[in-house]
Scaffold this active site. Structure first.
Site, short mmCIF file in Angstrom:
data_model
loop_
_atom_site.label_atom_id
_atom_site.label_comp_id
_atom_site.label_asym_id
_atom_site.label_seq_id
_atom_site.Cartn_x
_atom_site.Cartn_y
_atom_site.Cartn_z
N ASP A 30 1.01 -1.22 -0.15
CA ASP A 30 0.04 -0.03 -0.16
C ASP A 30 1.15 1.29 -0.23
OD1 ASP A 30 -3.05 0.42 0.72
OD2 ASP A 30 -2.01 2.05 1.37
N CYS A 268 -20.25 1.27 -2.15
CA CYS A 268 -20.32 0.44 -3.27
C CYS A 268 -21.52 0.79 -4.36
CB CYS A 268 -20.45 -1.04 -3.07
SG CYS A 268 -19.09 -1.50 -1.96
N LYS A 328 -24.89 1.64 7.65
CA LYS A 328 -25.64 0.27 7.90
C LYS A 328 -24.86 0.00 9.28
CE LYS A 328 -22.98 -3.13 5.58
NZ LYS A 328 -22.86 -4.51 4.77
C1 UGA Z 1 -22.75 -4.29 -1.18
C2 UGA Z 1 -22.97 -5.80 -1.77
O1 UGA Z 1 -23.91 -6.49 -0.72
C3 UGA Z 1 -21.69 -6.67 -1.55
O2 UGA Z 1 -22.15 -8.10 -2.28
C4 UGA Z 1 -20.78 -6.00 -2.50
O3 UGA Z 1 -19.70 -7.01 -2.41
C5 UGA Z 1 -20.29 -4.73 -1.98
O4 UGA Z 1 -21.34 -3.95 -1.86
C6 UGA Z 1 -19.31 -4.21 -2.69
O5 UGA Z 1 -19.54 -3.96 -3.83
O6 UGA Z 1 -18.22 -3.99 -2.28
P1 UGA Z 1 -22.22 -3.36 1.30
O7 UGA Z 1 -22.11 -1.91 0.81
O8 UGA Z 1 -21.05 -3.71 2.40
O9 UGA Z 1 -22.02 -4.50 0.52
O10 UGA Z 1 -23.54 -3.19 2.26
P2 UGA Z 1 -25.10 -4.19 1.88
O11 UGA Z 1 -25.20 -4.82 3.17
O12 UGA Z 1 -25.33 -4.67 0.57
O13 UGA Z 1 -25.90 -2.60 1.93
C7 UGA Z 1 -25.74 -1.57 1.41
C8 UGA Z 1 -26.92 -0.53 1.55
O14 UGA Z 1 -28.36 -1.10 1.29
C9 UGA Z 1 -26.94 -0.31 3.33
O15 UGA Z 1 -27.11 1.37 3.24
C10 UGA Z 1 -28.13 -0.96 3.56
O16 UGA Z 1 -28.78 -0.32 4.73
C11 UGA Z 1 -29.14 -0.76 2.46
N1 UGA Z 1 -30.07 -1.87 2.24
C12 UGA Z 1 -29.73 -3.30 2.28
C13 UGA Z 1 -31.60 -1.60 2.24
O17 UGA Z 1 -31.81 -0.42 2.61
N2 UGA Z 1 -32.64 -2.48 2.13
C14 UGA Z 1 -32.00 -3.98 1.93
O18 UGA Z 1 -32.92 -4.83 1.71
C15 UGA Z 1 -30.71 -4.28 2.11
#
Ligand code: UGA
Length: 427
Positions: A30, A268, A328
């Site tokens: 890094d 993401c 989250k």
């Molecule tokens: C997301 C994807 O789920 C991963 O598979 C992916 O690898 C990652 O992006 C990435 O591209 O690096 P992440 O950003 O850690 O993962 O978070 P999530 O758990 O997917 O949640 C994303 C957002 O959606 C959060 O703000 C969460 O609160 C919201 N969310 C999620 C909702 O509003 N409703 C849902 O039903 C699920």
């Protein structure tokens, strides 16, 4: 097999530490000296609960980290090098590939000095728009005078891990995707990850790149879809979670990612959907679905402010509590958090915001500074405020702590039915 990893961000760190834990010798590179010294002392620069114990166990043994400037001279010692650098958004939403090409320059330097003496497999794990890995291959060929295939291999393997669950997702993924140009590279990668029991898919470079974008864009679409249904449901007195439950029983739909609320944030989904839309534009194709997904997500947090405003009237001079700032639960990450537009709207309406988040307060200070006040626990917020917004689903906010205060729930953290002291955004 010796493994190199460029980039000690989310993906790079999890990849490095987890592979080291499976017995591989892993060297991570890094450019951030602060990160390097933190990691070298066994401390994780990111909040990811199960990472630190693995880091402590492996640092100085199977895993080490050093400045990327040392990489070119050592490249000859490695069999596989993962490129895990950041691919942030530019102003117009398209992907900024500066870090990818800076990693490519270091790799090119190393490959050139090797002169084709050893075939090293370069695997792009960063999220990149279809066509990027192929461009990168041509860039490396041009810079080194070497030929991919014979002198070095190139592959693309997207990462699907979630923040907060990253270690679990690494060891127990739903699938692994390997975009390759040669069969032997698929064989090498599937044997490297033989400890992971899941379907493994072999495909070409640009399909692998597209699988990553399409997966994130589809999940984001599910969220905006249920939020749109929930917004109509709110008017009609229908609970979006009951609707999602009924929909999810259909195995073609499934119950996951249908949790209505204030929308998606994080490093993401917003970035990737915008990047895909920018690619549609570049190719002069309509991206009607994905543009709507983003438009709904932009408006969604402000709808919770409207729900509260209908009941409380003006926010001017009122003490308004905010529980949860991270995008989250389970992370300290504030990137694109839906709490940001809500807090900004409250402040611009003249509210005195008092906020608490169990992990994200330091990051929140960088965004809001002294525009808001920060409490050290949820009870403090509740006791000082006229009404409360719940914006992140931290388990501790589920407790019976609200007394008679009015609560505006953006994450369905409380099971309460709307009405009385409690209002949900889509229920
Ligand atoms: C997301 C994807 O789920 C991963 O598979 C992916 O690898 C990652 O992006 C990435 O591209 O690096 P992440 O950003 O850690 O993962 O978070 P999530 O758990 O997917 O949640 C994303 C957002 O959606 C959060 O703000 C969460 O609160 C919201 N969310 C999620 C909702 O509003 N409703 C849902 O039903 C699920």
């Amino acid at each position: 097999m010796k493994i190199g990893v460029i980039g000690a961000g989310y993906v790079g760190l999890i990849t490095s530490v987890c592979l080291a834990d499976r017995g591989y010798a892993v060297q991570c590179w890094d450019s951030d000296e602060r990160k390097i010294s933190l990691l070298s002392s066994g401390k994780s620069p990111i909040f990811e609960e199960s990472l630190e114990p693995l880091l402590k166990k492996n640092i100085g043994k199977n895993f080490s980290v050093e400045n990327v400037s040392k990489m070119p001279g050592k490249l000859k010692d490695f069999d596989v090098v993962f490129v895990c650098v950041g691919t942030p958004s530019r102003q117009d939403g398209s992907v900024d590939l500066t870090q990818i090409y800076s990693a490519a320059d270091s790799i090119a330097m190393g490959l050139k000095s090797l002169g084709g003496g050893k075939r090293i497999l370069i695997v792009v794990k960063s999220t990149v728009i279809p066509g990027t890995t192929e461009e990168l291959k041509r860039y490396l060929e041009k810079k080194t005078g070497l030929k991919s295939g014979g002198d070095f291999g190139i592959a693309m393997s997207p990462e699907f891990l979630r923040e907060g669950l990253a270690v679990k997702d690494f060891f127990y993924p739903d699938r692994m995707v390997f975009g390759v140009e040669e069969k032997k590279d698929y064989a090498l990668l599937s044997s490297l990850f033989a400890f992971v029991k899941c379907p493994m898919m072999e495909t070409d470079l640009k399909t692998a790149e597209m699988i990553k974008y399409a997966s994130n864009a589809f999940l984001a679409t599910k969220i905006s879809f249920i939020n749109e249904i929930g917004n109509l449901g709110k008017k009609l007195g229908i609970d979006a979670y009951e609707v999602a439950k009924g929909m999810g029983l259909d195995s073609r739909i499934g119950p996951k990612f249908l949790e209505a609320g204030i929308g998606f944030g994080g490093s993401c989904f917003p970035k990737d959907v915008k990047a895909l839309v920018a690619k549609f534009k570049q190719e002069k194709i309509s991206a009607a679905v994905l543009e709507s997904v983003m438009a709904i997500n932009e408006k969604q947090p402000l709808l919770l402010v409207e729900v509260a405003c209908r009941r409380e009237g003006s926010f001017k001079g009122k003490a308004v509590g905010v529980l949860g700032l991270a995008f989250k639960a389970g992370t300290d990450d504030m990137r694109e958090s839906r709490a940001i537009p809500i807090v900004n709207a409250l402040v611009s309406e003249g509210a005195k915001v008092i906020a608490f988040d169990p992990e994200a307060t330091d990051n929140a200070r960088k965004i809001f500074g002294s525009k808001i006040n920060y409490a050290s626990n949820a009870k403090d917020v509740i006791s000082k405020c006229d009404f409360i917004f719940v914006l992140t689903a931290w388990p501790e906010f589920k407790e019976d702590i609200y007394g008679s205060k009015h609560v505006y729930d953006g994450r369905r953290i409380l099971p309460g039915k709307s009405g009385g002291n409690y209002e949900g955004i889509c229920w």
